[in-house]
Design a protein around this motif. Structure first.
Motif, PDB file in Angstrom:
ATOM      1  N   UNK A 116       0.822  -1.214   0.108  1.00  0.00           N
ATOM      2  CA  UNK A 116       0.110  -0.077  -0.125  1.00  0.00           C
ATOM      3  C   UNK A 116       0.913   1.239   0.011  1.00  0.00           C
ATOM      4  N   UNK A 117       1.896   1.348   0.639  1.00  0.00           N
ATOM      5  CA  UNK A 117       2.791   2.518   0.618  1.00  0.00           C
ATOM      6  C   UNK A 117       3.525   2.571  -0.491  1.00  0.00           C
ATOM      7  N   UNK A 118       3.845   1.533  -1.219  1.00  0.00           N
ATOM      8  CA  UNK A 118       4.414   1.658  -2.710  1.00  0.00           C
ATOM      9  C   UNK A 118       3.356   2.286  -3.363  1.00  0.00           C
ATOM     10  N   UNK A 119       2.227   1.882  -3.523  1.00  0.00           N
ATOM     11  CA  UNK A 119       1.113   2.248  -4.243  1.00  0.00           C
ATOM     12  C   UNK A 119       0.788   3.715  -4.083  1.00  0.00           C
ATOM     13  N   UNK A 120       0.866   3.868  -2.901  1.00  0.00           N
ATOM     14  CA  UNK A 120       0.829   5.574  -2.427  1.00  0.00           C
ATOM     15  C   UNK A 120       1.751   6.430  -3.231  1.00  0.00           C
ATOM     16  N   UNK A 121       3.007   5.876  -3.133  1.00  0.00           N
ATOM     17  CA  UNK A 121       4.163   6.651  -3.656  1.00  0.00           C
ATOM     18  C   UNK A 121       4.058   6.591  -5.071  1.00  0.00           C
ATOM     19  N   UNK A 122       3.672   5.609  -5.927  1.00  0.00           N
ATOM     20  CA  UNK A 122       3.609   5.443  -7.379  1.00  0.00           C
ATOM     21  C   UNK A 122       2.446   6.588  -7.547  1.00  0.00           C
ATOM     22  N   UNK A 123       1.195   6.299  -6.839  1.00  0.00           N
ATOM     23  CA  UNK A 123       0.397   7.172  -7.228  1.00  0.00           C
ATOM     24  C   UNK A 123       0.514   8.891  -7.180  1.00  0.00           C
ATOM     25  N   UNK A 124       1.037   9.106  -6.243  1.00  0.00           N
ATOM     26  CA  UNK A 124       1.536  10.300  -5.815  1.00  0.00           C
ATOM     27  C   UNK A 124       2.432  10.966  -6.834  1.00  0.00           C
ATOM     28  N   UNK A 155      -7.525  11.532  -6.910  1.00  0.00           N
ATOM     29  CA  UNK A 155      -6.826  11.028  -7.828  1.00  0.00           C
ATOM     30  C   UNK A 155      -5.908  10.000  -7.573  1.00  0.00           C
ATOM     31  N   UNK A 156      -5.329  10.339  -6.431  1.00  0.00           N
ATOM     32  CA  UNK A 156      -4.648   9.252  -5.783  1.00  0.00           C
ATOM     33  C   UNK A 156      -5.329   8.138  -5.156  1.00  0.00           C
ATOM     34  N   UNK A 157      -6.392   8.386  -4.567  1.00  0.00           N
ATOM     35  CA  UNK A 157      -7.160   7.333  -3.955  1.00  0.00           C
ATOM     36  C   UNK A 157      -7.787   6.493  -5.396  1.00  0.00           C
ATOM     37  N   UNK A 158      -8.034   7.120  -6.343  1.00  0.00           N
ATOM     38  CA  UNK A 158      -8.681   6.391  -7.691  1.00  0.00           C
ATOM     39  C   UNK A 158      -7.598   5.488  -8.151  1.00  0.00           C
ATOM     40  N   UNK A 159      -6.255   6.115  -8.378  1.00  0.00           N
ATOM     41  CA  UNK A 159      -5.347   5.011  -8.864  1.00  0.00           C
ATOM     42  C   UNK A 159      -5.128   3.850  -7.816  1.00  0.00           C
ATOM     43  N   UNK A 238      -1.091  -3.522 -15.052  1.00  0.00           N
ATOM     44  CA  UNK A 238      -2.446  -2.951 -15.908  1.00  0.00           C
ATOM     45  C   UNK A 238      -3.317  -2.246 -15.170  1.00  0.00           C
ATOM     46  N   UNK A 239      -3.831  -2.572 -13.927  1.00  0.00           N
ATOM     47  CA  UNK A 239      -4.700  -1.559 -13.172  1.00  0.00           C
ATOM     48  C   UNK A 239      -4.151  -0.248 -12.972  1.00  0.00           C
ATOM     49  N   UNK A 240      -2.848   0.043 -13.061  1.00  0.00           N
ATOM     50  CA  UNK A 240      -2.306   1.578 -12.887  1.00  0.00           C
ATOM     51  C   UNK A 240      -2.493   1.872 -14.345  1.00  0.00           C
ATOM     52  N   UNK A 241      -2.074   1.117 -15.411  1.00  0.00           N
ATOM     53  CA  UNK A 241      -2.065   1.771 -16.835  1.00  0.00           C
ATOM     54  C   UNK A 241      -3.537   2.283 -17.083  1.00  0.00           C
ATOM     55  N   UNK A 242      -4.596   1.385 -16.786  1.00  0.00           N
ATOM     56  CA  UNK A 242      -6.162   1.700 -17.103  1.00  0.00           C
ATOM     57  C   UNK A 242      -6.466   2.794 -16.295  1.00  0.00           C
ATOM     58  N   UNK A 243      -6.134   3.071 -14.946  1.00  0.00           N
ATOM     59  CA  UNK A 243      -6.207   4.279 -14.082  1.00  0.00           C
ATOM     60  C   UNK A 243      -5.773   5.258 -14.839  1.00  0.00           C
ATOM     61  N   UNK A 244      -4.405   5.395 -15.386  1.00  0.00           N
ATOM     62  CA  UNK A 244      -3.823   6.528 -16.209  1.00  0.00           C
ATOM     63  C   UNK A 244      -4.710   6.848 -17.352  1.00  0.00           C
TER      64      UNK A 244
END
Length: 374
Positions: A116-124, A155-159, A238-244
C-alpha cells in the motif's frame, strides 16, 4: 525515431498507422517469445504460485507473466509512443516501481501495508509529478471543478483503488487479461475519434493490447507446460495503466487554453470511464461490503468475487471469463447510447446494472438448486 518519421513523411506513408502496426506486432512478439523463458526459469528456481483460499487452480503454476508484459510495454511505448514520456515525465518511473513491488510480492509475498505504501508513492508521483488527475466531476452530486488538493487526493485514491481492483479480479484464467484488452480497445477507439492530438495514447493502448494478447495465449493454454499467470506484477501494472488512460480520457473533455488543440466536451465523460472500468470497481466494492457485513477485515481473502460465483455454477474458467466480460461490455454499450442524459441518472443506471451482474450468479445458483430439488 524522429529520422525514421521524417523518412516515412517523405515517402508519403502515414506515420501514425505505421506506429500502430509496428507497436502491436513488436509488443505481441516480445511478450510471446519472452514468456517461455520466464516459465523455464520459474520452474527451475521454484518461483510458482501455490494454491490457496482464493485460488481457483489446484496445481502450482508460474506467476511471473507480468514481467513479460512490462518488458514489452516498456520497450514498445518508449519507441512508438515516446511522446507520452516527454509529456508525463514520471510515467516510466512509476512503472519501474510497480515492477519492483510486483515481482517482490510474487516471489516472497510482501505485507499488505508495504504494498500500500508503494502504491501511494507511485500514485503520488504520477498525480503530482505528471499532473495526471481528476480535475472535475462534471456535475456528479452537483460537484464540478475540484480544488487542487482535493483533486490530488481524489486522484491518488482512484489510482490505488484501480490498482488493487485489477489485482482482485485476477482470479481465473483470462479474466483480468481479457478485460484489460477490452478496456484498452475502448479507450483507444475513443482517443482515435477525439483527434490526432491524442494519437500517442491510441498507440499506447494498442501496445498494451498486443502485450496482453500474447500473455493470454499462454494463460489460456490447455497445456500445463505452457501455462502462466500474470501475478501481482501484471495485475498492478494493468490496473495502474488503465487508471492512467481513464483519467487522461476524462481530462480530454475539460476545456483548456492549449494552442492548436481541439476542445471537446462530454458531460458524462467520468461515468463513461466508470462504465468501461465497471467490473473491477463493482467487484471490489461488493466484496468489501460483504466482508464488512460479515464483520471480517476488508483485506481478508475469500471466494465472494464474481468469478468465484460463476465457477460455483460449474463453468470453466474460459466460459466464466467470457460471460463476465460480455455482460460488462453490454453495460459500456448502454452507457455509450445514454451518454447524453443527466450524468447522475446515468451513474445510477450503470451502478445498478453493475451490481446486478455481481448478483446474477447467486440468483441462477438458487434457481438451479430449487429446480433440481423439485
Amino acid at each position: 525515431m524522429k529520422n525514421f518519421e521524417l523518412f516515412l513523411t517523405l515517402m508519403g506513408i502515414p506515420i501514425f498507422y505505421v506506429k500502430i502496426g509496428l507497436g502491436f506486432l513488436f509488443s505481441f512478439f516480445i511478450t510471446f517469445y519472452s514468456i517461455p523463458t520466464i516459465i523455464k526459469i520459474s520452474k527451475r528456481k521454484n518461483l510458482m504460485d501455490e494454491p490457496g483460499i482464493r485460488s481457483s487452480h489446484l496445481r502450482r503454476i508460474p506467476n511471473l507473466g507480468g514481467i513479460a508484459v512490462f518488458y514489452s510495454i516498456g520497450i514498445c511505448a518508449s519507441i512508438f509512443a515516446y511522446e507520452l514520456f516527454d509529456l508525463y515525465k514520471f510515467l516510466f518511473a512509476s512503472l519501474i516501481i510497480l515492477l519492483y513491488i510486483g515481482v517482490m510480492d510474487d516471489i516472497v509475498v510482501m505485507r499488505a501495508y508495504k504494498k500500500l505504501v508503494a502504491q501511494v508513492v507511485v500514485s503520488s508521483i504520477i498525480v503530482i509529478g505528471s499532473d495526471i488527475r481528476i480535475r472535475s466531476l462534471f456535475g456528479i452530486l452537483g460537484i464540478y471543478e475540484l480544488e487542487y488538493f482535493i483533486s490530488v487526493f481524489f486522484s491518488i485514491i482512484t489510482f490505488i483503488i484501480l490498482i488493487n481492483a485489477f489485482n482482485l479480479i485476477d482470479g481465473i484464467d483470462g479474466l483480468a487479461g481479457g478485460y484489460s484488452v477490452i478496456c484498452s480497445a475502448l479507450f483507444g477507439v475513443s482517443y482515435y475519434r477525439l483527434g490526432e492530438y491524442n494519437y500517442p495514447l491510441v498507440v499506447f493502448s494498442v501496445i498494451i493490447i498486443g502485450a496482453v494478447l500474447a500473455f493470454l495465449y499462454y494463460n489460456l493454454s490447455n497445456e500445463r507446460a505452457n501455462k502462466i499467470f500474470m501475478g501481482d506484477t501484471g495485475s498492478m501494472l494493468l490496473g495502474f495503466l488503465l487508471a492512467f488512460t481513464s483519467i487522461c480520457f476524462i481530462d480530454i473533455f475539460i476545456d483548456k487554453d492549449l494552442p492548436n488543440v481541439p476542445r471537446y466536451h462530454l458531460q458524462s465523460a467520468p461515468v463513461v470511464a466508470v462504465a468501461i472500468l465497471i467490473l473491477p470497481i463493482v467487484d471490489t466494492l461488493n466484496v468489501i461490503v460483504i466482508r464488512l457485513y460479515n464483520k471480517k477485515s476488508p483485506f481478508e481473502a475469500d471466494k465472494n468475487h464474481i468469478h468465484h460465483k460463476l465457477l460455483k455454477l460449474n463453468l470453466t474458467h474460459r466460459r466464466a471469463s467470457f460471460y463476465i466480460i460480455l455482460y460488462y461490455v453490454m453495460i459500456v454499450a448502454i452507457a455509450y447510447f445514454l451518454r447524453h442524459i443527466n450524468i447522475n441518472i446515468l451513474l445510477v443506471i450503470i451502478l445498478i446494472l453493475g451490481f446486478l451482474g455481481a448478483y446474477l450468479p447467486n440468483f441462477i445458483y438458487v434457481f438451479k438448486n430449487k429446480k433440481s430439488n423439485n
